[in-house]
Design an enzyme around this catalytic site. Sequence first.
Site, PDB file in Angstrom:
ATOM      1  N   TYR A 145       0.884  -1.284  -0.086  1.00 45.72           N
ATOM      2  CA  TYR A 145       0.192  -0.097   0.013  1.00 45.72           C
ATOM      3  C   TYR A 145       0.999   1.261   0.068  1.00 45.72           C
ATOM      4  CZ  TYR A 145      -4.661  -1.901   0.665  1.00 45.72           C
ATOM      5  OH  TYR A 145      -5.926  -2.506   0.931  1.00 45.72           O
ATOM      6  N   LYS A 194       2.756 -15.398   2.749  1.00 40.70           N
ATOM      7  CA  LYS A 194       2.743 -16.223   1.483  1.00 40.70           C
ATOM      8  C   LYS A 194       4.360 -16.547   1.150  1.00 40.70           C
ATOM      9  CE  LYS A 194       1.549 -17.693  -2.634  1.00 40.70           C
ATOM     10  NZ  LYS A 194       0.846 -19.076  -2.693  1.00 40.70           N
ATOM     11  N   ASP A 226      -3.366 -18.310   0.923  1.00 42.59           N
ATOM     12  CA  ASP A 226      -4.251 -19.041  -0.142  1.00 42.59           C
ATOM     13  C   ASP A 226      -4.956 -19.800   0.475  1.00 42.59           C
ATOM     14  OD1 ASP A 226      -1.623 -20.159  -0.008  1.00 42.59           O
ATOM     15  OD2 ASP A 226      -1.559 -20.796  -2.131  1.00 42.59           O
ATOM     16  N   ASP A 251      -6.505  -6.763   3.846  1.00 42.44           N
ATOM     17  CA  ASP A 251      -7.652  -6.125   3.431  1.00 42.44           C
ATOM     18  C   ASP A 251      -8.604  -7.161   2.634  1.00 42.44           C
ATOM     19  OD1 ASP A 251      -9.181  -4.162   2.355  1.00 42.44           O
ATOM     20  OD2 ASP A 251      -8.151  -4.529   0.002  1.00 42.44           O
ATOM     21  N   ASP A 255     -12.489  -8.697   4.209  1.00 42.28           N
ATOM     22  CA  ASP A 255     -13.652  -8.817   3.451  1.00 42.28           C
ATOM     23  C   ASP A 255     -14.399 -10.038   3.388  1.00 42.28           C
ATOM     24  OD1 ASP A 255     -13.523  -5.898   2.775  1.00 42.28           O
ATOM     25  OD2 ASP A 255     -14.507  -6.297   1.066  1.00 42.28           O
TER      26      ASP A 255
HETATM   27  C1  IPM Z   1     -10.296  -1.043   3.953  1.00 41.53           C
HETATM   28  C2  IPM Z   1     -10.480  -0.388   2.488  1.00 41.53           C
HETATM   29  C3  IPM Z   1      -9.279   0.564   2.456  1.00 41.53           C
HETATM   30  C4  IPM Z   1      -8.128  -0.442   2.268  1.00 41.53           C
HETATM   31  C5  IPM Z   1      -9.614   1.484   1.050  1.00 41.53           C
HETATM   32  C6  IPM Z   1     -10.954   2.039   0.928  1.00 41.53           C
HETATM   33  C7  IPM Z   1      -8.335   2.444   0.813  1.00 41.53           C
HETATM   34  O1  IPM Z   1     -10.825  -1.284   1.508  1.00 41.53           O
HETATM   35  O2  IPM Z   1     -10.294  -0.234   4.873  1.00 41.53           O
HETATM   36  O3  IPM Z   1     -10.173  -2.250   4.091  1.00 41.53           O
HETATM   37  O4  IPM Z   1      -7.912  -0.931   1.056  1.00 41.53           O
HETATM   38  O5  IPM Z   1      -7.517  -0.583   3.212  1.00 41.53           O
HETATM   39 MN    MN Z   2     -10.971  -3.476   2.284  1.00 43.67          MN
END
Ligand code: IPM
Ligand code: MN
Length: 365
Positions: A145, A194, A226, A251, A255
């Site tokens: 990042y 990884k 993975d 990240d 999710d």
């Molecule tokens: C999160 C979001 C952010 C990230 C984005 C919006 C920059 O997806 O907080 O998980 O990738 O960290």
């Molecule tokens: Mn995210």
Amino acid sequence: MEKTFAVLEGDGIGPEIMREALKILNVVQKKYGHTFKLIRASFGASAYFTEGSAFPDKTKHICDEADFILKGPVGLAVEEMHQIPQEDRPEHAAILPLRQRYDTFANFRPVRLPASLRSFSPLKEEVVCDGIDILMIRELVGGIYFGDKLEGAATGMKFARDDCIYTEKDVRRVAIVAFEEARKRKVQLTNIHKANVLATSRFWREIVEDVAKNYPDVPHSSVLVDNAAFQLVVNPTRFNGVMLLENMQGDILTDQAGGIIGSLGLMPSACIGPEKGYVEPAHGSAPDIAGKNIANPYSMIGSIAMLFEECLALPEEAADIWKGIFEVFEKGFITRDLTGPWHSEGKVISTSDFGDRVVQNILGH
Ligand code: IPM
Ligand code: MN
């Protein structure tokens, strides 16, 4: 306790879920005799349109002065986002600079689904078993990042490059936070990496193994990212405890974790730095359902619980809020955004009704 909080409600459903979260903050403040001063400031895509910047200087100043920051989700619908030049969009001009400014290296993302709420998950009940209780700790200010970025052309060929860099200090400090948390909770720690491909991951694992030597009481293991993605679906409770992840892998898997518990709306988070921290939902601003009073405020209210737990070291207040939230679900209430093909029926209530019920529960404890 006396504290000042900067309140950045953000875009989309941000103002609605922040409103509910502040109701909770208010009732807890009265119940426990704290004094919290709130200062609102603009942040995100709407701030770009009204003030010309997604993270205006005035907001920076308010955040600098505050003890902690309460942040809502940011971002508008695709068409509106396309009107903002790439470098001015909230991801680049607000979120990453906020993380960098306060060096919020440890991002706590709890993934909690008690057995009583098994039906929220798209996974079979036998897979969710006695419930999911994972604390994902994601490194938040390093890795790919924040490495150098380049788009260019060489020998007639266009290319793009993102550098992934981790220093020993970056890895060590977040690993220590994760091991401390696992020790405190008396749970296992799973380190995600990884290392079969990436040098940064081999390095990451080496440092984590070194930190582990100081925590012989914490059972720990390493799992390739993975394979972790696979196991999260077929056997998520195998990770119950703390999971430690680098920025990009974290990240993605956080999710996925929202997916296995049924909604990103159930993902609150806290971002902790050496001096300051902020709390935020781990999801976007859901512009499609904004302003309809249907979004579930769990992620923002849960973020307030995390403010008490992780930033203010007031676990009693935090437990009171968590209990108040889960009681609403346990009585069978859900919000419309949580109704989906796999959800069992629930009594659908509005965003504000959800918040009011949490308030009533806290007053009744
Ligand atoms: C999160 C979001 C952010 C990230 C984005 C919006 C920059 O997806 O907080 O998980 O990738 O960290
Ligand atoms: Mn995210």
